[in-house]
Motif scaffolding. Structure first.
Motif, mmCIF file in Angstrom:
data_model
loop_
_atom_site.group_PDB
_atom_site.id
_atom_site.type_symbol
_atom_site.label_atom_id
_atom_site.label_comp_id
_atom_site.label_asym_id
_atom_site.label_seq_id
_atom_site.Cartn_x
_atom_site.Cartn_y
_atom_site.Cartn_z
ATOM 1 N N ALA A 12 0.826 -1.200 0.000
ATOM 2 C CA ALA A 12 0.000 0.000 0.000
ATOM 3 C C ALA A 12 0.862 1.252 0.000
ATOM 4 N N LEU A 13 0.456 2.233 -0.802
ATOM 5 C CA LEU A 13 1.129 3.522 -0.810
ATOM 6 C C LEU A 13 0.720 4.321 0.424
ATOM 7 N N ARG A 14 1.612 5.186 0.905
ATOM 8 C CA ARG A 14 1.371 5.889 2.163
ATOM 9 C C ARG A 14 0.123 6.777 2.104
ATOM 10 N N ASP A 15 -0.134 7.393 0.981
ATOM 11 C CA ASP A 15 -1.254 8.328 0.903
ATOM 12 C C ASP A 15 -2.543 7.671 0.408
ATOM 13 N N CYS A 16 -2.597 6.342 0.443
ATOM 14 C CA CYS A 16 -3.789 5.663 -0.063
ATOM 15 C C CYS A 16 -4.932 5.732 0.949
ATOM 16 N N GLN A 17 -6.135 5.472 0.469
ATOM 17 C CA GLN A 17 -7.348 5.531 1.279
ATOM 18 C C GLN A 17 -7.937 4.129 1.423
ATOM 19 N N ILE A 18 -8.628 3.915 2.543
ATOM 20 C CA ILE A 18 -9.372 2.661 2.757
ATOM 21 C C ILE A 18 -10.843 3.032 2.909
ATOM 22 N N SER A 19 -11.676 2.395 2.128
ATOM 23 C CA SER A 19 -13.095 2.728 2.126
ATOM 24 C C SER A 19 -13.763 2.264 3.412
ATOM 25 N N LEU A 20 -14.890 2.916 3.723
ATOM 26 C CA LEU A 20 -15.662 2.525 4.899
ATOM 27 C C LEU A 20 -16.126 1.085 4.793
ATOM 28 N N GLU A 21 -16.527 0.663 3.597
ATOM 29 C CA GLU A 21 -16.987 -0.723 3.420
ATOM 30 C C GLU A 21 -15.876 -1.712 3.732
ATOM 31 N N ALA A 22 -14.647 -1.354 3.349
ATOM 32 C CA ALA A 22 -13.524 -2.242 3.667
ATOM 33 C C ALA A 22 -13.274 -2.285 5.162
ATOM 34 N N VAL A 23 -13.392 -1.131 5.830
ATOM 35 C CA VAL A 23 -13.179 -1.083 7.282
ATOM 36 C C VAL A 23 -14.271 -1.856 8.017
ATOM 37 N N ARG A 24 -15.459 -1.925 7.440
ATOM 38 C CA ARG A 24 -16.522 -2.737 8.055
ATOM 39 C C ARG A 24 -16.065 -4.185 8.235
ATOM 40 N N SER A 25 -15.292 -4.689 7.291
ATOM 41 C CA SER A 25 -14.838 -6.082 7.371
ATOM 42 C C SER A 25 -13.909 -6.309 8.559
ATOM 43 N N LEU A 26 -13.275 -5.215 9.057
ATOM 44 C CA LEU A 26 -12.439 -5.340 10.255
ATOM 45 C C LEU A 26 -13.255 -5.758 11.473
ATOM 46 N N GLY A 27 -14.576 -5.611 11.365
ATOM 47 C CA GLY A 27 -15.439 -6.046 12.462
ATOM 48 C C GLY A 27 -15.312 -7.527 12.763
ATOM 49 N N LEU A 28 -14.779 -8.298 11.820
ATOM 50 C CA LEU A 28 -14.506 -9.714 12.105
ATOM 51 C C LEU A 28 -13.485 -9.852 13.221
ATOM 52 N N LEU A 29 -12.480 -8.947 13.239
ATOM 53 C CA LEU A 29 -11.356 -9.080 14.167
ATOM 54 C C LEU A 29 -11.410 -8.125 15.347
ATOM 55 N N LEU A 30 -12.035 -6.950 15.174
ATOM 56 C CA LEU A 30 -11.948 -5.907 16.198
ATOM 57 C C LEU A 30 -13.330 -5.425 16.614
ATOM 58 N N GLU A 31 -13.437 -5.052 17.878
ATOM 59 C CA GLU A 31 -14.623 -4.405 18.425
ATOM 60 C C GLU A 31 -14.164 -3.502 19.559
ATOM 61 N N GLY A 32 -15.077 -2.758 20.161
ATOM 62 C CA GLY A 32 -14.650 -1.879 21.242
ATOM 63 C C GLY A 32 -15.828 -1.216 21.922
ATOM 64 N N SER A 33 -15.499 -0.232 22.773
ATOM 65 C CA SER A 33 -16.539 0.489 23.502
ATOM 66 C C SER A 33 -16.020 1.876 23.873
ATOM 67 N N VAL A 34 -16.939 2.733 24.301
ATOM 68 C CA VAL A 34 -16.626 4.104 24.698
ATOM 69 C C VAL A 34 -16.737 4.214 26.214
ATOM 70 N N CYS A 35 -15.725 4.823 26.819
ATOM 71 C CA CYS A 35 -15.745 5.099 28.266
ATOM 72 C C CYS A 35 -16.043 3.850 29.097
ATOM 73 N N GLN A 41 -19.386 -2.247 20.500
ATOM 74 C CA GLN A 41 -19.747 -1.794 19.163
ATOM 75 C C GLN A 41 -18.740 -2.310 18.137
ATOM 76 N N PRO A 42 -19.185 -2.509 16.886
ATOM 77 C CA PRO A 42 -18.232 -2.844 15.818
ATOM 78 C C PRO A 42 -17.233 -1.709 15.646
ATOM 79 N N VAL A 43 -16.051 -2.055 15.182
ATOM 80 C CA VAL A 43 -14.973 -1.073 15.122
ATOM 81 C C VAL A 43 -15.299 0.074 14.159
ATOM 82 N N HIS A 44 -16.012 -0.176 13.063
ATOM 83 C CA HIS A 44 -16.266 0.905 12.098
ATOM 84 C C HIS A 44 -17.157 1.994 12.689
#
Length: 597
Positions: A199-222, A228-231
């Motif tokens: 990947a080039l340093r200035d490249c972008q990742i779409s929101l739809e692609a980041v949604r797939s990170l929900g397979l591996l990551l989740e989190g919460s606020v305070c 909640q899913p990571v996206h």
């Protein structure tokens, strides 16, 4: 609200249930997965969903994987993702109607998965990769990101209890921290990659692609319990600016997203470390030959979200433990270092792992995903499960009803596979609740899985399972198992029945009993002879109980109130019951066996 108040952590289930417990094939390295990521984005019919025909083409034609191994990965991912019980039962019915390979292929061709999530699933197979450095020094080099200044006793216990990396939440965190750049690269569109696929340093990742990170990551606020899913965390609130999310382009700058995630990553608050440190615990003392043995149960089922519920059982020794409870339903169970024990967990379960257990019997309610047996000796496991896997174990017998082929991993000796051979009254209701049917049943069709995929019997090496390490239980050695507890329900026989050769063996045994009873009746013994004969039979029976170790199992089932009547002339008529309660019985021999001779 500051970004520091947001926590993101690795989800437990992808690593626990998705990563196969064997070093991955070299064909699943980052080099090949980069090629696959470009291929699926530039070929019609591969994105955003990937069907079995196209994955088979990529796996077998491009990566040179055997078709059975390609299906194993596809099937494992499908087990991991959420399907309703009704959908699983419908799928099982369709498979059971296939009478040829062509019909089976037609049915499999209907199955598809999320392309990017499947790529991430293939990448996390590297979790159990053995590096030369690890094999030489025993563990990874220290990292300031995961180092603890002074490990607490519960941390050390977590490390001991986490026999392998699939359960080890600290290994999950370390893996994500170390490999996050590569994980994000797999989500970048091909037009933003260099010629080498990076990947080039200035490249972008779409929101739809980041949604797939929900397979591996989740989190919460305070520290909120609302997970909640990571996206969602990255597109609003304190992390939106830090991650650089643009509502106009609906994308993230790669370098900002990477920095934001690295800053927010923390240990899973519902993982094994937290469960051992602050989960609800149940412990009881067992006096054995003058030393105090302690059995421990820790659980987080009272506060963990679905997918993170766990129950940890350790060091159950010379005891019978039986439980059916909502606290077990949907939980991931770890049974660790138990010996000379009889464990009945008669509820619908999410997954079960047995680690370093010996000389024990474990009877399980239906297990939605997988039962994994590792480093066990002389253990008998009886289960209905989505998948069975056994590795580094010896003299173990597995009686299973499973729609998938059992996995025989490296390091096994003297493994016996037999048909599922027991029932309890609510078993069929529990099976329906997790989507498990009586057909198809592949208990007798194991797959031998080594470091480079399926094992060719002619190429046996030290890193692969020995094809002679397992056998199918001969019908002549087959006996049914009775669950010795009273429960409510309608199931009164083994679901689906027994395979004909094993039913014939039981019928033959029953015929022998009837012939014996007929012989005794025709002997026309007088009263004294009957008494002497009964005493002789009882003596021989008790000798057999002691020689086989079955005396301990029977004695451990006697309720304390009955055991205290030792010497009483009153008949014993009570039967132990399981009704949303835990029953722990003393494993020492007391009085006579409740089983009539």
């Amino acid at each position: 609200m500051e970004a520091d108040s947001v926590s993101i952590w690795p989800r437990m289930e992808p690593f626990l249930l998705g990563a196969l417990q064997v070093a991955p094939s070299s064909k699943l390295s980052l080099h090949y997965l980069r090629k696959m990521a470009i291929y699926v984005r530039t070929r019609e019919g591969c994105f955003p969903v990937l069907g079995w025909p196209m994955w088979r083409h990529i796996a077998c034609g491009k990566l040179q994987l055997p078709e059975d191994l390609a299906w194993l990965y596809f099937e494992t991912f499908d087990l991991l993702i959420g399907h309703t019980p009704e959908e699983r039962l419908e799928w099982a019915e369709c498979l059971s109607q296939c009478s040829s390979k062509s019909e089976l292929d037609q049915q499999r061709n209907k199955l598809s998965v999320d392309t990017l999530q499947f790529l991430l699933f293939l990448y996390i197979q590297q979790l159990n990769r053995v590096s030369l450095r690890t094999s030489l020094i025993g563990e990874e080099w220290p990292s300031h990101r995961t180092r603890s200044p002074s490990p607490s006793p519960s941390d050390r216990e977590a490390k001991t209890s986490s026999q392998n990396k699939n359960w080890d939440d600290q290994a999950h965190l370390s893996f994500v921290q170390s490999h996050l750049p590569e994980i994000l690269e797999l989500l970048v569109e091909p037009g933003q990659l260099s010629q080498s696929g990076q990947a080039l340093r200035d490249c972008q990742i779409s929101l739809e692609a980041v949604r797939s990170l929900g397979l591996l990551l989740e989190g919460s606020v305070c520290r909120s319990r609302a997970v909640q899913p990571v996206h969602r965390l990255l597109t609003k609130g304190p992390l939106q600016t830090q991650a650089g999310y643009s509502t106009l382009s609906r994308s993230f700058p790669l370098h900002k997203l990477l920095s934001c995630l690295q800053h927010s990553l923390t240990l899973n608050p519902f993982g094994i470390t937290a469960c051992l440190r602050s989960g609800k615990k149940l412990a009881w003392a067992q006096q054995v030959e003058g030393s105090m043995k302690r059995a421990k149960i820790a659980r987080n089922t009272h506060m963990a979200p679905p997918g993170s519920k766990m129950v940890l059982m350790s060091q159950v020794f010379k005891q019978t433990l039986a439980k059916t409870s909502d606290k077990l339903t949907g939980a991931n169970i770890k049974i660790h270092r138990c010996s000379d024990a009889f464990i009945y967990l008669l509820s619908p379960l999410r997954s079960v792992s047995l680690d370093k257990c010996r000389d024990s019997t474990v009877v399980l309610g239906p297990v939605e995903t997988s039962v994994h047996i590792h480093s066990c000796q002389n253990v008998r496991v009886v289960c209905v499960a989505g998948r069975i896997a056994v590795g580094a174990s010896s003299r173990c017998t597995i009686h299973a009803l499973t729609p998938t082929r059992p996995l025989i991993l490296p390091g096994n000796t003297d493994i016996t596979l037999g048909p599922f051979h027991t029932f309890y009254p609510s078993l069929e209701d529990h099976m329906a609740s997790v989507g498990l049917a009586v057909v198809p049943n592949a208990w007798d069709q194991p797959l031998l899985l080594g470091t480079e995929g399926l094992v060719n019997p002619s190429l046996n090496t030290s890193s692969n399972p020995d094809p002679a390490c397992y056998r199918l239980l001969p019908p002549a050695e087959f006996h049914s198992l009775v669950v010795p507890f009273q429960m409510e329900g309608d199931t009164c026989e083994v679901p689906g029945g027994l395979p004909p050769p094993y039913q014939a063996a039981l019928d033959e045994n029953q015929k022998r009993i009837q012939n014996w009873q007929k012989t005794v009746m025709e002997a026309r013994l007088n009263k004294d002879q009957k008494r002497q004969f009964q005493e002789l039979v009882e003596v021989k029976f008790h000798e057999w109980l002691l020689e086989t170790g079955n005396r301990q199992e029977l004695d451990s089932l006697i309720p304390p109130a009955i055991a205290s009547l030792k010497g009483s002339s009153e008949p014993v008529t009570d039967t132990p019951q399981v009704n949303d309660a835990k029953h722990v019985r003393n494993g020492r021999a007391v009085g006579q066996s409740p089983m009539a001779c």
